[in-house]
Write a protein that holds these residues in place. Structure first.
Motif, PDB file in Angstrom:
ATOM      1  N   GLY A 239      19.611   9.140   2.445  1.00  0.00           N
ATOM      2  CA  GLY A 239      19.034   9.149   1.105  1.00  0.00           C
ATOM      3  C   GLY A 239      20.084   9.215   0.014  1.00  0.00           C
ATOM      4  N   MET A 240      21.100  10.041   0.212  1.00  0.00           N
ATOM      5  CA  MET A 240      22.120  10.204  -0.825  1.00  0.00           C
ATOM      6  C   MET A 240      23.031   8.988  -0.912  1.00  0.00           C
ATOM      7  SD  MET A 240      22.825  12.238  -3.312  1.00  0.00           S
ATOM      8  CE  MET A 240      22.235  13.898  -2.967  1.00  0.00           C
ATOM      9  N   ILE A 241      23.279   8.305   0.204  1.00  0.00           N
ATOM     10  CA  ILE A 241      24.067   7.063   0.149  1.00  0.00           C
ATOM     11  C   ILE A 241      23.323   6.050  -0.723  1.00  0.00           C
ATOM     12  CG2 ILE A 241      24.827   5.056   1.487  1.00  0.00           C
ATOM     13  CD1 ILE A 241      25.501   7.096   3.792  1.00  0.00           C
ATOM     14  N   ALA A 242      22.032   5.853  -0.456  1.00  0.00           N
ATOM     15  CA  ALA A 242      21.229   4.899  -1.245  1.00  0.00           C
ATOM     16  C   ALA A 242      21.156   5.353  -2.709  1.00  0.00           C
ATOM     17  CB  ALA A 242      19.832   4.774  -0.651  1.00  0.00           C
ATOM     18  N   HIS A 243      21.013   6.648  -2.906  1.00  0.00           N
ATOM     19  CA  HIS A 243      20.915   7.208  -4.256  1.00  0.00           C
ATOM     20  C   HIS A 243      22.203   6.929  -5.038  1.00  0.00           C
ATOM     21  CE1 HIS A 243      20.059  10.235  -7.363  1.00  0.00           C
ATOM     22  NE2 HIS A 243      18.800  10.085  -6.992  1.00  0.00           N
ATOM     23  N   HIS A 244      23.342   7.196  -4.414  1.00  0.00           N
ATOM     24  CA  HIS A 244      24.634   6.939  -5.060  1.00  0.00           C
ATOM     25  C   HIS A 244      24.831   5.449  -5.334  1.00  0.00           C
ATOM     26  CE1 HIS A 244      25.839  11.020  -4.916  1.00  0.00           C
ATOM     27  NE2 HIS A 244      27.049  10.888  -4.400  1.00  0.00           N
ATOM     28  N   GLN A 245      24.426   4.603  -4.391  1.00  0.00           N
ATOM     29  CA  GLN A 245      24.554   3.161  -4.602  1.00  0.00           C
ATOM     30  C   GLN A 245      23.747   2.735  -5.833  1.00  0.00           C
ATOM     31  OE1 GLN A 245      23.345   1.987  -0.629  1.00  0.00           O
ATOM     32  NE2 GLN A 245      25.461   1.698   0.027  1.00  0.00           N
ATOM     33  N   GLY A 246      22.581   3.320  -6.005  1.00  0.00           N
ATOM     34  CA  GLY A 246      21.763   3.039  -7.182  1.00  0.00           C
ATOM     35  C   GLY A 246      22.427   3.518  -8.464  1.00  0.00           C
ATOM     36  N   ALA A 247      23.038   4.692  -8.412  1.00  0.00           N
ATOM     37  CA  ALA A 247      23.717   5.231  -9.595  1.00  0.00           C
ATOM     38  C   ALA A 247      24.897   4.343  -9.984  1.00  0.00           C
ATOM     39  CB  ALA A 247      24.187   6.657  -9.333  1.00  0.00           C
ATOM     40  N   ILE A 248      25.597   3.831  -8.994  1.00  0.00           N
ATOM     41  CA  ILE A 248      26.740   2.947  -9.270  1.00  0.00           C
ATOM     42  C   ILE A 248      26.245   1.677  -9.970  1.00  0.00           C
ATOM     43  CG2 ILE A 248      28.464   1.450  -8.177  1.00  0.00           C
ATOM     44  CD1 ILE A 248      28.867   3.793  -6.120  1.00  0.00           C
ATOM     45  N   LYS A 249      25.140   1.106  -9.483  1.00  0.00           N
ATOM     46  CA  LYS A 249      24.577  -0.087 -10.145  1.00  0.00           C
ATOM     47  C   LYS A 249      24.228   0.220 -11.595  1.00  0.00           C
ATOM     48  CE  LYS A 249      22.397  -2.304  -6.161  1.00  0.00           C
ATOM     49  NZ  LYS A 249      21.112  -2.623  -5.534  1.00  0.00           N
ATOM     50  N   MET A 250      23.623   1.382 -11.824  1.00  0.00           N
ATOM     51  CA  MET A 250      23.253   1.765 -13.187  1.00  0.00           C
ATOM     52  C   MET A 250      24.498   1.950 -14.055  1.00  0.00           C
ATOM     53  SD  MET A 250      20.223   4.473 -12.271  1.00  0.00           S
ATOM     54  CE  MET A 250      19.942   4.989 -13.957  1.00  0.00           C
ATOM     55  N   ALA A 251      25.510   2.601 -13.522  1.00  0.00           N
ATOM     56  CA  ALA A 251      26.740   2.863 -14.291  1.00  0.00           C
ATOM     57  C   ALA A 251      27.473   1.563 -14.604  1.00  0.00           C
ATOM     58  CB  ALA A 251      27.645   3.828 -13.529  1.00  0.00           C
ATOM     59  N   GLN A 252      27.426   0.611 -13.672  1.00  0.00           N
ATOM     60  CA  GLN A 252      28.108  -0.669 -13.904  1.00  0.00           C
ATOM     61  C   GLN A 252      27.520  -1.414 -15.102  1.00  0.00           C
ATOM     62  OE1 GLN A 252      27.677  -2.249  -9.921  1.00  0.00           O
ATOM     63  NE2 GLN A 252      29.783  -1.685  -9.372  1.00  0.00           N
ATOM     64  N   LYS A 253      26.248  -1.154 -15.418  1.00  0.00           N
ATOM     65  CA  LYS A 253      25.596  -1.813 -16.554  1.00  0.00           C
ATOM     66  C   LYS A 253      26.177  -1.357 -17.897  1.00  0.00           C
ATOM     67  CE  LYS A 253      21.192  -2.383 -14.141  1.00  0.00           C
ATOM     68  NZ  LYS A 253      19.792  -1.958 -14.068  1.00  0.00           N
ATOM     69  N   VAL A 254      26.788  -0.168 -17.933  1.00  0.00           N
ATOM     70  CA  VAL A 254      27.298   0.366 -19.205  1.00  0.00           C
ATOM     71  C   VAL A 254      28.803   0.624 -19.181  1.00  0.00           C
ATOM     72  CG1 VAL A 254      25.066   1.351 -19.889  1.00  0.00           C
ATOM     73  CG2 VAL A 254      26.701   2.755 -18.597  1.00  0.00           C
ATOM     74  N   ILE A 255      29.481   0.146 -18.146  1.00  0.00           N
ATOM     75  CA  ILE A 255      30.921   0.393 -18.018  1.00  0.00           C
ATOM     76  C   ILE A 255      31.703  -0.194 -19.194  1.00  0.00           C
ATOM     77  CG2 ILE A 255      31.426  -1.617 -16.551  1.00  0.00           C
ATOM     78  CD1 ILE A 255      32.918   1.761 -15.821  1.00  0.00           C
ATOM     79  N   SER A 256      31.203  -1.257 -19.811  1.00  0.00           N
ATOM     80  CA  SER A 256      31.914  -1.830 -20.955  1.00  0.00           C
ATOM     81  C   SER A 256      31.239  -1.486 -22.281  1.00  0.00           C
ATOM     82  CB  SER A 256      32.077  -3.336 -20.819  1.00  0.00           C
ATOM     83  OG  SER A 256      31.194  -3.918 -19.934  1.00  0.00           O
ATOM     84  N   SER A 257      30.553  -0.355 -22.302  1.00  0.00           N
ATOM     85  CA  SER A 257      29.904   0.097 -23.529  1.00  0.00           C
ATOM     86  C   SER A 257      30.928   0.282 -24.649  1.00  0.00           C
ATOM     87  CB  SER A 257      29.196   1.431 -23.274  1.00  0.00           C
ATOM     88  OG  SER A 257      28.707   1.975 -24.485  1.00  0.00           O
ATOM     89  N   ALA A 258      30.501  -0.009 -25.860  1.00  0.00           N
ATOM     90  CA  ALA A 258      31.357   0.232 -27.028  1.00  0.00           C
ATOM     91  C   ALA A 258      31.526   1.735 -27.258  1.00  0.00           C
ATOM     92  CB  ALA A 258      30.747  -0.428 -28.268  1.00  0.00           C
ATOM     93  N   ASN A 259      30.580   2.518 -26.752  1.00  0.00           N
ATOM     94  CA  ASN A 259      30.676   3.975 -26.858  1.00  0.00           C
ATOM     95  C   ASN A 259      31.652   4.453 -25.782  1.00  0.00           C
ATOM     96  OD1 ASN A 259      30.206   6.779 -26.303  1.00  0.00           O
ATOM     97  ND2 ASN A 259      28.279   6.635 -27.447  1.00  0.00           N
ATOM     98  N   LYS A 260      32.792   4.941 -26.211  1.00  0.00           N
ATOM     99  CA  LYS A 260      33.854   5.337 -25.272  1.00  0.00           C
ATOM    100  C   LYS A 260      33.406   6.450 -24.322  1.00  0.00           C
ATOM    101  CE  LYS A 260      37.836   4.064 -28.201  1.00  0.00           C
ATOM    102  NZ  LYS A 260      37.586   2.680 -28.047  1.00  0.00           N
ATOM    103  N   GLU A 261      32.586   7.369 -24.805  1.00  0.00           N
ATOM    104  CA  GLU A 261      32.095   8.456 -23.955  1.00  0.00           C
ATOM    105  C   GLU A 261      31.214   7.921 -22.834  1.00  0.00           C
ATOM    106  OE1 GLU A 261      30.830  12.924 -24.972  1.00  0.00           O
ATOM    107  OE2 GLU A 261      30.449  11.526 -26.617  1.00  0.00           O
TER     108      GLU A 261
END
Length: 135
Positions: free
Chosen positions: A87-109
């Motif tokens: 469950g946690m492997i799949a959960h982390h994989q999902g979080a990575i996909k979500m984070a990749q969507k905002v990795i180039s955000s103009a908001n540095k934080e």
């Protein structure tokens, strides 16, 4: 806003692990996940304009269903550890996909947190993929 309930579920899963697991490795992992993600929830919730969702967001990548969470609650020992790791492997994989969507955000934080989430969770996935071989 979506990462907050996603992280909240990882903290919930970790809390269940701290009760149901007897594996030193799983217990340490659960403590590490909780220690990393609880402050990130606070950080994201403090950003102007962020409204934390009140539901657990079961449609998001990697989120466990209510039934899967109940399975975790009802299991113990090696069965629990295997279910938790899967469950946690799949959960982390999902979080990575979500984070990749905002990795180039103009908001540095936002961009910095996304990069940190990706880096930490990729390492944890690699560790869990090795650990699960024993279950």
């Amino acid at each position: 806003e979506e990462m907050i309930p996603h992280h909240e579920q990882a903290v919930l899963m970790s809390d269940i692990a701290l009760t149901n697991s007897t594996s030193d490795e799983v217990l340490a992992l659960a403590r590490d996940i909780r220690a990393a993600q609880a402050p990130e929830i606070e950080q994201m919730g403090s950003w102007a304009g962020v409204r934390a969702s009140t539901h657990m967001g079961h449609m998001m990548d990697g989120m466990l269903s209510d039934e899967q969470i109940q399975q975790l609650r009802d299991s113990e020992g090696a069965t629990f550890d295997r279910l938790f790791l899967e469950g946690m492997i799949a959960h982390h994989q999902g979080a990575i996909k979500m984070a990749q969507k905002v990795i180039s955000s103009a908001n540095k934080e936002v961009a910095a947190l996304a990069a940190a989430i990706i880096e930490a969770q990729e390492k944890e996935i690699a560790f869990m993929q090795e650990l699960i071989k024993f279950y």
